[in-house]
Design an enzyme around this catalytic site. Sequence first.
Site, PDB file in Angstrom:
ATOM      1  N   GLU A 146       1.472   0.237  -4.968  1.00 57.24           N
ATOM      2  CA  GLU A 146       1.046   1.537  -5.473  1.00 57.24           C
ATOM      3  C   GLU A 146       2.267   2.445  -5.578  1.00 57.24           C
ATOM      4  O   GLU A 146       2.868   2.788  -4.561  1.00 57.24           O
ATOM      5  CB  GLU A 146       0.016   2.163  -4.540  1.00 57.24           C
ATOM      6  N   ASP A 162       0.836  -1.191   0.000  1.00 58.80           N
ATOM      7  CA  ASP A 162       0.000   0.000   0.000  1.00 58.80           C
ATOM      8  C   ASP A 162       0.879   1.254   0.000  1.00 58.80           C
ATOM      9  O   ASP A 162       1.881   1.319   0.719  1.00 58.80           O
ATOM     10  CB  ASP A 162      -0.891  -0.025   1.250  1.00 58.80           C
TER      11      ASP A 162
END
Length: 1021
Positions: free
Chosen positions: A689, A660
């Site tokens: 990400e 994340d």
Amino acid sequence: MKRLISLLLAIAIVVTSLLPNGRIYATDNAKLTIHYQRTDGVYDDWNIWAWDTGTEDMEQIDFTARDDFGYIAEIEVAVGNESGFIIRKGDWVAKNCDEDQRILVEQDTEIWVTEGQCGYLTEAPEGAGGEVVQLPTAANANESTVSDEEVEMQVFVHYRRYDDKYKKWNIWGWIGDKEGLSYAFNDEDDYGKIFKMNLKDLNGAQQLGIIMRKGDWDSRDIDQDRFIDLTKAKDEVLHVYLLEGDPNIYYNEDDVDLRPRLSSATFTSLKKVILTAPIPFTSTDGIEIKDNSGNILELDRVLVDQTGSTIVVLLKEDINLENSYTISKEGFKDAIEVSYTGLFDSEEFHDVFYYDGDDLGFTYSKDNTSFRVWAPTASKVILNLYEAGSGDNLIEKIDMTRDVKGTWVAEVSGDLNLTYYTYEVTVGNQTNEAVDPYARAVGVNGNRAMVVDLDLTDPENWAEDVAPEFSGNPTDAIIYELHMRDWSTHESSGLENVGKFLQFTEEGGTDHLTDLGITHLHLLPAFDHRSIDETNLDEAQFNWGYDPQNYNVPEGSYSTDPENGEVRINEFKQMVQSLHQNGVRVVMDVVYNHTGATADSDFNKIVPGYYYRQTTDGGFSNGSGCGNETASDRSMMRKFMIDSVTYWATEYNIDGFRFDLMALHDIDTINEIRNALTEIDPTIITYGEGWDAGGSALKPTEAALKIYASQMPGVAMFSDDIRDGIKGSVFNAEEPGFVNGQFTFDERVKFGIVGATEHSQIDYNRVALAGGASGPWATEAAQSINYVSAHDNNTLYDKLIATLPDADEETIKLMQKQANAIILTAQGVPFLHAGVEMMRTKDGDHNSYNASDEVNQINWNWKNENQDVYNYYKGLISLRRAHPAFRMSAQEDIQNNLTFMEDIPLGVVAFNLENNANGDSASDITVIHNATDSEQVISLPKSADWQLVVNGETAGTEVIEVIKGDSITVTPHSSYVLMIDDSMNTTENFNQLLLIAGAALLVIAGTASYIIYDKKKKASK
């Protein structure tokens, strides 16, 4: 002589700090309005950086409106200032012009700037103007709308800032567990600004929680929540007084000491302190530093910087890290603690305290258990042993002993299996009880760690658990992203273990996954997170889980018994085992970039400040948008992350990790994690990400951003380029993409089709790359995670509805198919949001992180209602898995074997995979995506017998029909796949085979009849 020079230097610095700095702070302000136009009409993440305005030192200005020309921003500038500005994307990922821009503002001023322009127009160009439409902003999205007529109580918050600058400051307020609201100031008096908070639906609440924040969490006044005592109200009206940097709430203005407080103080070496304040320092007099025993430290020199904002204090002797220190200065109230945060980044701290051992946490045997915790700044650590994970059941307190490299140790005889424990850590004058960051088991709600014999948590035959066969090449993966509760909370699931790990062990629990044909199940955070009350699971609770509490422990609410720490471990392993047995690998969504708690997190209780990055004023940097960001670039946080992922890989047999907000981690850490996992199993996949949530304290050049993918081999990044290219921006619900009408996004789609690699047929000037990239960012297609929807933002179906509210359901269904037909035939790694194959909706909720099960759950009736869509997705997956031409990775292979077809209509993207690409049985595979409302006749690369395997209705590996010649008519909103593959049994070939077989049978039958006849004839003679 040296002392004299030092004194003169200090005086010079102080004097210089009092000289004019070129900025005029006038009492009259003017408005500078900047109109900005981009040729592609895409303004995602674009903003303005302004300085020398006379109202703020420097700040980000967001666009707040739009008109026919483009986007509009307004900047408040002191009259007479020559203000500077830069139009930029995100946090310096791109600039509209490389040169700083300046403009003298003597009255309200309006300018117009176009994409790439250096300079500006002072008169509106032709076509400018039109209706001005206000843009939704995050800061006002949750603004309170309670009127005076419906109010139950009014709270007036009086707020004073020393610099008298209140721009963007607002209050975030909440009551109990209700969603918070923002409140803007609407009045002022001699004290400062006044915020009127109209409250209703109090239901007897006695406290109002507030946070004084700037913008949409750009910064906070203090790093802790304040709580207003509502019982002090008179006649349902309450006035309270707040002072910048002061955590106290005053109920009487006379009680407020208006003298400024020191803002922050930190050691940056063993002999150096940096001190800041909310107002400029005018002298270096009256500085005093004390240790926790009251001893005053001897100062060597005290210097102030040119602006007067910072004082540097140099000590004569090294400090002792076992002590705590405070600093005071005359003219400022109260001494403040000197933190070690500035020292944590120094080489001397690393050299003295980096611990590389593998025994942090507990080391268990039946005879004894040893404990080791890293707490270099602690003066005392106590090990607390408990009978249970909660309640008053302390067994024993054991003093731990300081050991090497800042660690503390204790050894306890006997069998401690299933015994709970915590650490009681004293740093300076503060003592906190904390959970071991290296805890591998915890009690209910994760408030106590537990010693556990991990061998006893293994399910039957766990030693024989083997992951399904997988090449290790990420392009061979098909990832399916799922939240645990979404799978089974709807009654139509038919599963008994609702929202539990064990749902995947039930009969039928994995049938959908195996039938669909995906290879990897990506589970949203399944480690122990903070939002769910595990003592109250009879009441339905939902959260995505991006609020980490205990990183190395499964989430208790997903187990059948969160009270007993060993149960969740066993059941998580059962889940993995069952998924493996059914041909599915498991990916964990990991969230090392921030913690759910900040100042009171276990990390911060044990080593205050170390595990988090700080802002220049000593607060918590907030690049996550969740209140903090961890410091992976500090060696012991980096070690923790590596230890954690390798633990999950070895103890739980996890097959992949999704990071994340990965750009909050530094490149070196991500590479070390990849290397560590490769040593364990090179087929473990890693992706994340390649962005942050803005405002990180990590240097952009060190961050694991998407644009630096080339520096992280073996790590993939989510491609927001193909995501937004296919169906429109996630930040603008009504903006369409290629499949829903924005045909100029075709180049973005093509860029995604080649897996974000370099290709001669891509016009990168038309791609409008997200994340600041100026060209291809992936070195191989395996680095590009291709997707159109995920857990956050709108589901694909909801996005299509938002952009085309008047479209009929059949048209939406065609687009739903086509969007992921593009993904599943593209080079790269396909990623599917659970339920997209059955037109999943969340009723337009684009941020359902804590919404109800009713919003988030998968309604399995959708599968029956949209069986054609499901079969289409299933067919696309089987096609991809059957044909390696769709799964090239090397950039050179894609360049040599993938050719985009030219001279095709706008709204169509088509390409050919040739040369038996990647060892495919098909010599040619042509893919055509027609996003228009009409049929399109498309020329094929050559005249041949083409086998059509995908059209707008059907997809798979079976031949639908044979197209003879060199063209085909493609129906509206449809994707077609044709191939030349001699190994395939077409219908025509099958018919020919039947004719040949029939003829052969006739020959055999005729021959047999003749033989029989001949024998009978001879016998009759």
